[in-house]
Design an enzyme around this catalytic site. Sequence first.
Site, PDB file in Angstrom:
ATOM      1  N   HIS A  18      37.459 -82.097  65.510  1.00 16.46           N
ATOM      2  CA  HIS A  18      36.276 -82.368  64.671  1.00 16.46           C
ATOM      3  C   HIS A  18      35.253 -81.280  64.997  1.00 16.46           C
ATOM      4  CE1 HIS A  18      32.802 -84.108  62.808  1.00 16.46           C
ATOM      5  NE2 HIS A  18      32.170 -84.088  63.974  1.00 16.46           N
TER       6      HIS A  18
ATOM      7  N   ARG B 214      23.212 -80.751  70.979  1.00 18.68           N
ATOM      8  CA  ARG B 214      23.112 -79.352  71.383  1.00 18.68           C
ATOM      9  C   ARG B 214      21.692 -78.850  71.110  1.00 18.68           C
ATOM     10  NH1 ARG B 214      27.894 -75.256  69.713  1.00 18.68           N
ATOM     11  NH2 ARG B 214      26.978 -73.286  70.334  1.00 18.68           N
TER      12      ARG B 214
ATOM     13  N   ARG C 167      34.455 -86.420  53.445  1.00 17.83           N
ATOM     14  CA  ARG C 167      33.768 -85.252  52.873  1.00 17.83           C
ATOM     15  C   ARG C 167      34.740 -84.436  52.020  1.00 17.83           C
ATOM     16  NH1 ARG C 167      30.815 -83.540  58.567  1.00 17.83           N
ATOM     17  NH2 ARG C 167      28.843 -84.645  58.229  1.00 17.83           N
TER      18      ARG C 167
ATOM     19  N   ASP D  93      35.107 -86.314  58.090  1.00 18.13           N
ATOM     20  CA  ASP D  93      35.611 -85.060  57.512  1.00 18.13           C
ATOM     21  C   ASP D  93      36.579 -85.355  56.358  1.00 18.13           C
ATOM     22  OD1 ASP D  93      34.291 -83.560  59.649  1.00 18.13           O
ATOM     23  OD2 ASP D  93      35.788 -84.514  60.916  1.00 18.13           O
TER      24      ASP D  93
ATOM     25  N   ILE E 200      22.780 -92.963  64.197  1.00 20.46           N
ATOM     26  CA  ILE E 200      24.062 -93.475  63.667  1.00 20.46           C
ATOM     27  C   ILE E 200      24.144 -94.978  63.936  1.00 20.46           C
ATOM     28  CG2 ILE E 200      26.582 -93.435  63.916  1.00 20.46           C
ATOM     29  CD1 ILE E 200      26.411 -90.441  64.422  1.00 20.46           C
TER      30      ILE E 200
HETATM   31  P1  NAX Z   1      20.847 -89.564  68.157  1.00 21.99           P
HETATM   32  O1  NAX Z   1      20.318 -88.446  68.988  1.00 21.99           O
HETATM   33  O2  NAX Z   1      20.021 -90.152  67.066  1.00 21.99           O
HETATM   34  O3  NAX Z   1      21.266 -90.769  69.112  1.00 21.99           O
HETATM   35  C1  NAX Z   1      22.007 -90.594  70.271  1.00 21.99           C
HETATM   36  C2  NAX Z   1      21.608 -91.676  71.223  1.00 21.99           C
HETATM   37  O4  NAX Z   1      22.488 -91.608  72.334  1.00 21.99           O
HETATM   38  C3  NAX Z   1      20.185 -91.534  71.764  1.00 21.99           C
HETATM   39  O5  NAX Z   1      19.479 -92.744  71.546  1.00 21.99           O
HETATM   40  C4  NAX Z   1      20.393 -91.257  73.246  1.00 21.99           C
HETATM   41  O6  NAX Z   1      19.383 -91.822  74.063  1.00 21.99           O
HETATM   42  C5  NAX Z   1      21.742 -91.921  73.478  1.00 21.99           C
HETATM   43  N1  NAX Z   1      22.472 -91.451  74.652  1.00 21.99           N
HETATM   44  C6  NAX Z   1      22.495 -90.204  75.193  1.00 21.99           C
HETATM   45  N2  NAX Z   1      23.256 -90.189  76.298  1.00 21.99           N
HETATM   46  C7  NAX Z   1      23.722 -91.453  76.450  1.00 21.99           C
HETATM   47  C8  NAX Z   1      24.535 -92.063  77.429  1.00 21.99           C
HETATM   48  N3  NAX Z   1      25.002 -91.383  78.476  1.00 21.99           N
HETATM   49  N4  NAX Z   1      24.820 -93.376  77.297  1.00 21.99           N
HETATM   50  C9  NAX Z   1      24.317 -94.090  76.264  1.00 21.99           C
HETATM   51  N5  NAX Z   1      23.528 -93.557  75.306  1.00 21.99           N
HETATM   52  C10 NAX Z   1      23.237 -92.252  75.409  1.00 21.99           C
HETATM   53  O7  NAX Z   1      22.272 -89.058  67.627  1.00 21.99           O
HETATM   54  P2  NAX Z   1      23.129 -89.605  66.406  1.00 21.99           P
HETATM   55  O8  NAX Z   1      22.693 -88.946  65.168  1.00 21.99           O
HETATM   56  O9  NAX Z   1      23.172 -91.086  66.458  1.00 21.99           O
HETATM   57  O10 NAX Z   1      24.555 -88.956  66.775  1.00 21.99           O
HETATM   58  C11 NAX Z   1      25.292 -89.397  67.891  1.00 21.99           C
HETATM   59  C12 NAX Z   1      26.473 -88.489  68.150  1.00 21.99           C
HETATM   60  O11 NAX Z   1      27.368 -88.493  67.032  1.00 21.99           O
HETATM   61  C13 NAX Z   1      26.108 -87.007  68.358  1.00 21.99           C
HETATM   62  O12 NAX Z   1      26.863 -86.518  69.445  1.00 21.99           O
HETATM   63  C14 NAX Z   1      26.578 -86.365  67.079  1.00 21.99           C
HETATM   64  O13 NAX Z   1      26.875 -84.991  67.269  1.00 21.99           O
HETATM   65  C15 NAX Z   1      27.811 -87.168  66.782  1.00 21.99           C
HETATM   66  N6  NAX Z   1      28.338 -87.096  65.424  1.00 21.99           N
HETATM   67  C16 NAX Z   1      29.680 -87.180  65.276  1.00 21.99           C
HETATM   68  C17 NAX Z   1      30.292 -87.152  64.041  1.00 21.99           C
HETATM   69  C18 NAX Z   1      31.761 -87.239  63.900  1.00 21.99           C
HETATM   70  O14 NAX Z   1      32.234 -87.133  62.751  1.00 21.99           O
HETATM   71  N7  NAX Z   1      32.552 -87.422  64.943  1.00 21.99           N
HETATM   72  C19 NAX Z   1      29.470 -86.984  62.813  1.00 21.99           C
HETATM   73  C20 NAX Z   1      28.040 -87.342  62.990  1.00 21.99           C
HETATM   74  C21 NAX Z   1      27.447 -86.913  64.302  1.00 21.99           C
HETATM   75  O15 NAX Z   1      27.140 -85.552  64.228  1.00 21.99           O
END
Ligand code: NAX
Length: 328
Positions: free
Chosen positions: A187, A92, A162, A159, A16
């Site tokens: 969400h 997850r 979408r 959402d 993201i």
């Molecule tokens: P990625 O797995 O590509 O990236 C997450 C990054 O966070 C990784 O680089 C990881 O090293 C880092 N990270 C983990 N723990 C950390 C911490 N304690 N401090 C700093 N960085 C940390 O995930 P991505 O696709 O970028 O998604 C990120 C989050 O957005 C996920 O939790 C995902 O579920 C959530 N989303 C939320 C959405 C919403 O509408 N609210 C929609 C999109 C997405 O699903």
Amino acid sequence: MKSPLVVTVTGAAGQIAYSLLPRIASGEVFGEDQPILLRLLEIEPGMKSLEGVVMELNDCAFPLLDSIEATSNLNNGFDGTNWALLVGSVPRKAGMERKDLLGINGKIFVGQGEAIARNAAEDINVLVVGNPCNTNCLIAMKNAPGIPQSRWHAMTRLDENRAKSALAQKAGCHSRDITRLAIWGNHSSTLYPDFENALINSDPVSKYIPDRAWLEGDFIKDVQQRGAAIIGARGLSSAKSAAHAAIETVRSLRATTPADDWHSVAIASDGSYGVEEGLICSFPIRSSGGISTIVQDVDLGEFGKIKFQATLNELLEERAMVAELLPK
Ligand code: NAX
């Protein structure tokens, strides 16, 4: 030239953030006269990949990008931060229960809330994107004493977008023709996209889509399951659309909402619609002068009330699961 705004993005090496960071640096979010100091926070294993992200950002030579600081240190990460976009969290994994995920990510947001309270600028605003975003936001807010509840937000704009896209396809109109489409609740797969109060070209949705069974059935289900559908097609979760929704959320919170519209974001309840005060719940929101309020007197109707109660119940269950992370 204005002094730089400090913007912290966590999960900065993730997918993201890869879409989000250049758009912040280009001026699209905070204005084309606003220099940005980007603080990129990652965990140690992500730091090598983050180096590449920083190299690419430098190679864009953005005129407004004052400087970039990459760190895995929480205190440095939130030092003087004006806007924090909390995107990073642990996904997850197979065999993991929702409770396990809430516990693992919950602890991350305890530390980040504390670090924000210790280090951020007085005018800090926070948008939580990392899932489960409503409850993560609640945890961070509760662990950040001294920062007003009004500064905490969790993202449900994706959402909303979408839902607009799905309605537009069914109605044969454009998504820009749709207004007042609010997401209520969590969400998650229980969220409620309120088609009854939404408008298409200022008329009720039912004028364009008389198929009530579709609205109550496939429409809601498809919006709730859209994230899973993207994973099914792409093999990866939504990233570009999530980054875009984060940008639109921040822009809407800083702008004045048009009088005939509202936007969706989860904020701390003020008791409206019977939602317990302080619970991070998505509502129809209007913003003006940096202050966002819950739109009053929206009639959810019998169907909407049942749907809203279901997603509210889930939020209360999540809160109970992380009770030990919420200081009294
Ligand atoms: P990625 O797995 O590509 O990236 C997450 C990054 O966070 C990784 O680089 C990881 O090293 C880092 N990270 C983990 N723990 C950390 C911490 N304690 N401090 C700093 N960085 C940390 O995930 P991505 O696709 O970028 O998604 C990120 C989050 O957005 C996920 O939790 C995902 O579920 C959530 N989303 C939320 C959405 C919403 O509408 N609210 C929609 C999109 C997405 O699903």
